[in-house]
Motif scaffolding. Structure first.
Motif, PDB file in Angstrom:
ATOM      1  N   ILE A  59      49.745   5.211  28.498  1.00 29.91           N
ATOM      2  CA  ILE A  59      48.326   4.829  28.574  1.00 29.91           C
ATOM      3  C   ILE A  59      47.928   4.600  30.024  1.00 29.91           C
ATOM      4  CG2 ILE A  59      46.662   3.033  27.953  1.00 29.91           C
ATOM      5  CD1 ILE A  59      48.284   2.703  25.331  1.00 29.91           C
ATOM      6  N   ARG A  60      48.787   3.925  30.784  1.00 26.56           N
ATOM      7  CA  ARG A  60      48.477   3.641  32.181  1.00 26.56           C
ATOM      8  C   ARG A  60      48.374   4.947  32.971  1.00 26.56           C
ATOM      9  NH1 ARG A  60      52.594   0.055  33.882  1.00 26.56           N
ATOM     10  NH2 ARG A  60      51.658  -1.533  32.584  1.00 26.56           N
ATOM     11  N   ASN A  61      49.285   5.880  32.724  1.00 26.97           N
ATOM     12  CA  ASN A  61      49.263   7.160  33.438  1.00 26.97           C
ATOM     13  C   ASN A  61      47.980   7.930  33.132  1.00 26.97           C
ATOM     14  OD1 ASN A  61      51.686   6.727  34.670  1.00 26.97           O
ATOM     15  ND2 ASN A  61      52.862   8.044  33.310  1.00 26.97           N
ATOM     16  N   ASN A  62      47.546   7.906  31.891  1.00 31.13           N
ATOM     17  CA  ASN A  62      46.314   8.598  31.521  1.00 31.13           C
ATOM     18  C   ASN A  62      45.114   7.980  32.224  1.00 31.13           C
ATOM     19  OD1 ASN A  62      47.561  10.463  29.939  1.00 31.13           O
ATOM     20  ND2 ASN A  62      47.085   9.451  27.997  1.00 31.13           N
ATOM     21  N   LYS A  63      45.115   6.650  32.338  1.00 30.09           N
ATOM     22  CA  LYS A  63      44.017   5.966  33.019  1.00 30.09           C
ATOM     23  C   LYS A  63      43.950   6.386  34.478  1.00 30.09           C
ATOM     24  CE  LYS A  63      43.014   1.734  30.718  1.00 30.09           C
ATOM     25  NZ  LYS A  63      43.541   0.391  30.533  1.00 30.09           N
ATOM     26  N   VAL A  64      45.112   6.433  35.125  1.00 26.00           N
ATOM     27  CA  VAL A  64      45.165   6.835  36.541  1.00 26.00           C
ATOM     28  C   VAL A  64      44.655   8.256  36.692  1.00 26.00           C
ATOM     29  CG1 VAL A  64      46.740   7.370  38.439  1.00 26.00           C
ATOM     30  CG2 VAL A  64      47.001   5.227  37.178  1.00 26.00           C
ATOM     31  N   ARG A  65      45.109   9.136  35.798  1.00 25.54           N
ATOM     32  CA  ARG A  65      44.693  10.537  35.869  1.00 25.54           C
ATOM     33  C   ARG A  65      43.182  10.656  35.688  1.00 25.54           C
ATOM     34  NH1 ARG A  65      48.325  13.101  32.131  1.00 25.54           N
ATOM     35  NH2 ARG A  65      49.968  12.568  33.572  1.00 25.54           N
ATOM     36  N   THR A  66      42.619   9.890  34.750  1.00 25.04           N
ATOM     37  CA  THR A  66      41.174   9.905  34.514  1.00 25.04           C
ATOM     38  C   THR A  66      40.433   9.406  35.752  1.00 25.04           C
ATOM     39  OG1 THR A  66      41.617   9.471  32.195  1.00 25.04           O
ATOM     40  CG2 THR A  66      39.371   9.163  32.917  1.00 25.04           C
ATOM     41  N   ASN A  67      40.941   8.341  36.358  1.00 27.78           N
ATOM     42  CA  ASN A  67      40.297   7.791  37.556  1.00 27.78           C
ATOM     43  C   ASN A  67      40.299   8.804  38.688  1.00 27.78           C
ATOM     44  OD1 ASN A  67      39.739   5.388  36.336  1.00 27.78           O
ATOM     45  ND2 ASN A  67      41.458   4.283  37.228  1.00 27.78           N
ATOM     46  N   ILE A  68      41.429   9.505  38.866  1.00 27.85           N
ATOM     47  CA  ILE A  68      41.517  10.517  39.925  1.00 27.85           C
ATOM     48  C   ILE A  68      40.525  11.640  39.636  1.00 27.85           C
ATOM     49  CG2 ILE A  68      43.015  12.292  40.913  1.00 27.85           C
ATOM     50  CD1 ILE A  68      45.346  10.317  40.538  1.00 27.85           C
TER      51      ILE A  68
END
Length: 41
Positions: free
Chosen positions: A5-14
């Motif tokens: 979930i955290r990785n997906n959030k980072v990817r979305t933010n980028i």
């Protein structure tokens, strides 16, 4: 699970960051182009 979930959030933010950067560059580019067009007339 939490890690994914955290990785997906980072990817979305980028992705959102890149998108807003492109939109900003686009806006600056169009206003510069508009200013040049007006100056030349």
């Amino acid at each position: 699970m939490e890690q994914i979930i955290r990785n997906n959030k980072v990817r979305t933010n980028i992705k959102n960051g890149i998108k807003s950067t492109i939109e900003t560059v686009w806006a600056i580019g169009t206003s510069i182009a508009g200013a040049i067009a007006l100056k030349n007339n």
